[in-house]
Design an enzyme around this catalytic site. Sequence first.
Site, PDB file in Angstrom:
ATOM      1  N   ASN A   1       0.857  -1.193   0.000  1.00 54.88           N
ATOM      2  CA  ASN A   1       0.000   0.000   0.000  1.00 54.88           C
ATOM      3  C   ASN A   1       0.891   1.241   0.000  1.00 54.88           C
ATOM      4  O   ASN A   1       2.117   1.137  -0.052  1.00 54.88           O
ATOM      5  CB  ASN A   1      -0.947  -0.015   1.208  1.00 54.88           C
ATOM      6  CG  ASN A   1      -0.170  -0.081   2.508  1.00 54.88           C
ATOM      7  OD1 ASN A   1       0.540   0.839   2.852  1.00 54.88           O
ATOM      8  ND2 ASN A   1      -0.285  -1.214   3.208  1.00 54.88           N
TER       9      ASN A   1
ATOM     10  N   LYS B   1     -10.358  -4.167  18.776  1.00 59.84           N
ATOM     11  CA  LYS B   1      -8.927  -4.475  18.921  1.00 59.84           C
ATOM     12  C   LYS B   1      -8.432  -4.223  20.342  1.00 59.84           C
ATOM     13  O   LYS B   1      -7.237  -4.316  20.616  1.00 59.84           O
ATOM     14  CB  LYS B   1      -8.120  -3.671  17.906  1.00 59.84           C
ATOM     15  CG  LYS B   1      -8.611  -3.905  16.468  1.00 59.84           C
ATOM     16  CD  LYS B   1      -7.542  -3.671  15.445  1.00 59.84           C
ATOM     17  CE  LYS B   1      -8.054  -3.899  14.045  1.00 59.84           C
ATOM     18  NZ  LYS B   1      -7.001  -4.076  13.057  1.00 59.84           N
TER      19      LYS B   1
HETATM   20  O1  PMT Z   1       2.817   6.092   6.609  1.00 61.14           O
HETATM   21  P1  PMT Z   1       2.235   7.431   6.208  1.00 61.14           P
HETATM   22  O2  PMT Z   1       2.371   7.707   4.729  1.00 61.14           O
HETATM   23  O3  PMT Z   1       2.773   8.537   7.065  1.00 61.14           O
HETATM   24  O4  PMT Z   1       0.655   7.365   6.467  1.00 61.14           O
HETATM   25  C1  PMT Z   1       0.168   7.252   7.763  1.00 61.14           C
HETATM   26  C2  PMT Z   1      -0.959   6.210   7.855  1.00 61.14           C
HETATM   27  C3  PMT Z   1      -2.145   6.655   7.032  1.00 61.14           C
HETATM   28  C4  PMT Z   1      -0.470   4.839   7.367  1.00 61.14           C
HETATM   29  C5  PMT Z   1      -1.315   6.121   9.384  1.00 61.14           C
HETATM   30  O5  PMT Z   1      -1.719   7.376   9.830  1.00 61.14           O
HETATM   31  C6  PMT Z   1      -2.418   5.114   9.637  1.00 61.14           C
HETATM   32  O6  PMT Z   1      -3.587   5.391   9.564  1.00 61.14           O
HETATM   33  N1  PMT Z   1      -2.009   3.851   9.964  1.00 61.14           N
HETATM   34  C7  PMT Z   1      -2.918   2.698  10.093  1.00 61.14           C
HETATM   35  C8  PMT Z   1      -3.264   2.167   8.730  1.00 61.14           C
HETATM   36  C9  PMT Z   1      -4.184   0.964   8.802  1.00 61.14           C
HETATM   37  O7  PMT Z   1      -3.803  -0.080   8.369  1.00 61.14           O
HETATM   38  O8  PMT Z   1      -5.321   1.170   9.390  1.00 61.14           O
HETATM   39  P2  PMT Z   1      -6.461   0.025   9.617  1.00 61.14           P
HETATM   40  O9  PMT Z   1      -7.670   0.783   9.948  1.00 61.14           O
HETATM   41  O10 PMT Z   1      -6.501  -0.902   8.462  1.00 61.14           O
HETATM   42  O11 PMT Z   1      -5.917  -0.784  10.866  1.00 61.14           O
HETATM   43  C10 PMT Z   1      -6.311  -0.486  12.199  1.00 61.14           C
HETATM   44  C11 PMT Z   1      -5.166  -0.715  13.156  1.00 61.14           C
HETATM   45  O12 PMT Z   1      -4.846  -2.105  13.218  1.00 61.14           O
HETATM   46  C12 PMT Z   1      -3.875  -0.001  12.816  1.00 61.14           C
HETATM   47  O13 PMT Z   1      -3.291   0.408  14.033  1.00 61.14           O
HETATM   48  C13 PMT Z   1      -3.029  -1.082  12.152  1.00 61.14           C
HETATM   49  O14 PMT Z   1      -1.632  -0.855  12.369  1.00 61.14           O
HETATM   50  C14 PMT Z   1      -3.491  -2.308  12.921  1.00 61.14           C
HETATM   51  N2  PMT Z   1      -3.404  -3.555  12.146  1.00 61.14           N
HETATM   52  C15 PMT Z   1      -4.185  -3.750  11.036  1.00 61.14           C
HETATM   53  C16 PMT Z   1      -4.152  -4.949  10.381  1.00 61.14           C
HETATM   54  C17 PMT Z   1      -3.293  -5.970  10.869  1.00 61.14           C
HETATM   55  N3  PMT Z   1      -3.224  -7.152  10.255  1.00 61.14           N
HETATM   56  N4  PMT Z   1      -2.534  -5.752  11.947  1.00 61.14           N
HETATM   57  C18 PMT Z   1      -2.576  -4.568  12.595  1.00 61.14           C
HETATM   58  O15 PMT Z   1      -1.872  -4.370  13.581  1.00 61.14           O
END
Ligand code: PMT
Length: 478
Positions: free
Chosen positions: A285, A420
């Site tokens: 991504n 979570k």
């Molecule tokens: O890296 P940059 O370009 O600076 O951009 C920042 C960002 C947009 C990546 C950052 O601000 C952000 O939002 N990070 C989380 C991205 C994400 O995957 O969000 P999610 O809503 O899909 O996941 C929710 C949470 O679960 C996140 O804390 C993620 O790290 C965690 N996760 C998700 C899936 C997984 N298999 N394991 C996880 O730990």
Amino acid sequence: MANHVDLTAIMTALGGRQAMQDVLGVGASAISNYIARGSVPTHVRSKLYNALTARGYQVRLDDLSILCGPDAATSQIKKPMVLLIIGGGIAAYKALETARRMQQLGLDVTGVLTKSAAQFITPLSVAALTNQKCYDDLFSLTDEAEMGHIRLARSADLVLVMPATANLMARAACGLADDLATTILLATTTPILMAPAMNPAMWAHPATIANQAILRQRGIHMIGPTEGDTACGEIGSGRMSEPADIAATAFELAVKRPQSLAGKTAIVTAGPTVEPIDSVRFIANHSSGKQGYAIAVALAARGASVTLISGPVALPAPPQLQLVSVQTARDMQAAAHAALPADIAICAAAVADWRVAEASHAKLKKPDHRTDTQMQLSLVENPDILAALGQSDQRPTLLVGFAAETEDVLENATAKRHRKQCDWIVANQVGAADDPVFGSDQNHIMLISETAVENWPRMLKTELADKLADRIAMEFGT
Ligand code: PMT
């Protein structure tokens, strides 16, 4: 509408969370609510005003902003010290006014002149104004005997570089240490604030843009430049910020207790994960790692011992933390598990939710178009690192997740926080054409906890990281 009150600054000035609770006669949760709202009732406002002015601060009544620190004569507290590195530009003369203003704010100032700065102002004028020896030569044996450059670099609460010329920024970005100023910048462990000033074309040059990005990424704070007439007669962005603004920002940074997270351990995940399809292709991504890296730097700058677990990004390894580079979600989970126990975990990584069930070791061949026009990939779910930390026997005391949402941000992020089992969720709206957040330097978030939702204004990712790190320090009562 009530004026926004910066309770973090007030808390620092009063001596911490407990001191603020004592002043107001309230418990920790009331303080958290005030901070979340960014405002206080009138009777609380007057108590804070009285407490601050009794300690010698000059405070604005409407929003309680601190205009001036306690007078040296009445204060029992050691005054924060700013090491003022003066660069060789026409704006160097403004360093003298800035030094005077910082002193008025209750800061001690020690000057360091680069060789070219000495063409614009004299060490004598700096020494006379600051009442301190002005340093200007890395190889002076006397200075080395009295105060070595490492000690000088470490003795400050803030290193302020002004004017930060294109040359000085480039040398700092490269990590050169060929004079006293750049040696201090390399050796210091305290926050650094730079006030750039240069010709607009130099400021807009890709080399300066790249240097600035590197310095910001390492956690260096920047103020300005602003738009307007520059010394060379050209109009544009490159004019140094005004001394009053630089002094106010320096005050804010220098009075912060930089080691507010000393003794704490933190895990930060950042960047994307990449999941192989075959030996040359992968699913990934647009995460650049900027947000996660900035958070790791901000925590480390406050004294936390940080393990930064990062997917593949194009960012330099930040100093003063342990960087673990990974590729896949499973690598990231193993690294996070290995980094436990930790007091704090912040999951800012954009982890791939799925991976290819069986990645091919060889490059997959294109389908034969005569018989088959579709290529099927079978995906399986990846481990959820954040959820696993939430359920771990060694659950970090403060677990912070991110939520990258394209719609219904509050509802989706709140549900994610529950699902979570994390304490806070930092919700950001991603994917808009004009502001994708992924890859950009700015972010605009909601901080969601069990009791409150805070809407933070749009800011640089580095500023957001600082604010979040201060909130974390407050949560630990430090
Ligand atoms: O890296 P940059 O370009 O600076 O951009 C920042 C960002 C947009 C990546 C950052 O601000 C952000 O939002 N990070 C989380 C991205 C994400 O995957 O969000 P999610 O809503 O899909 O996941 C929710 C949470 O679960 C996140 O804390 C993620 O790290 C965690 N996760 C998700 C899936 C997984 N298999 N394991 C996880 O730990």
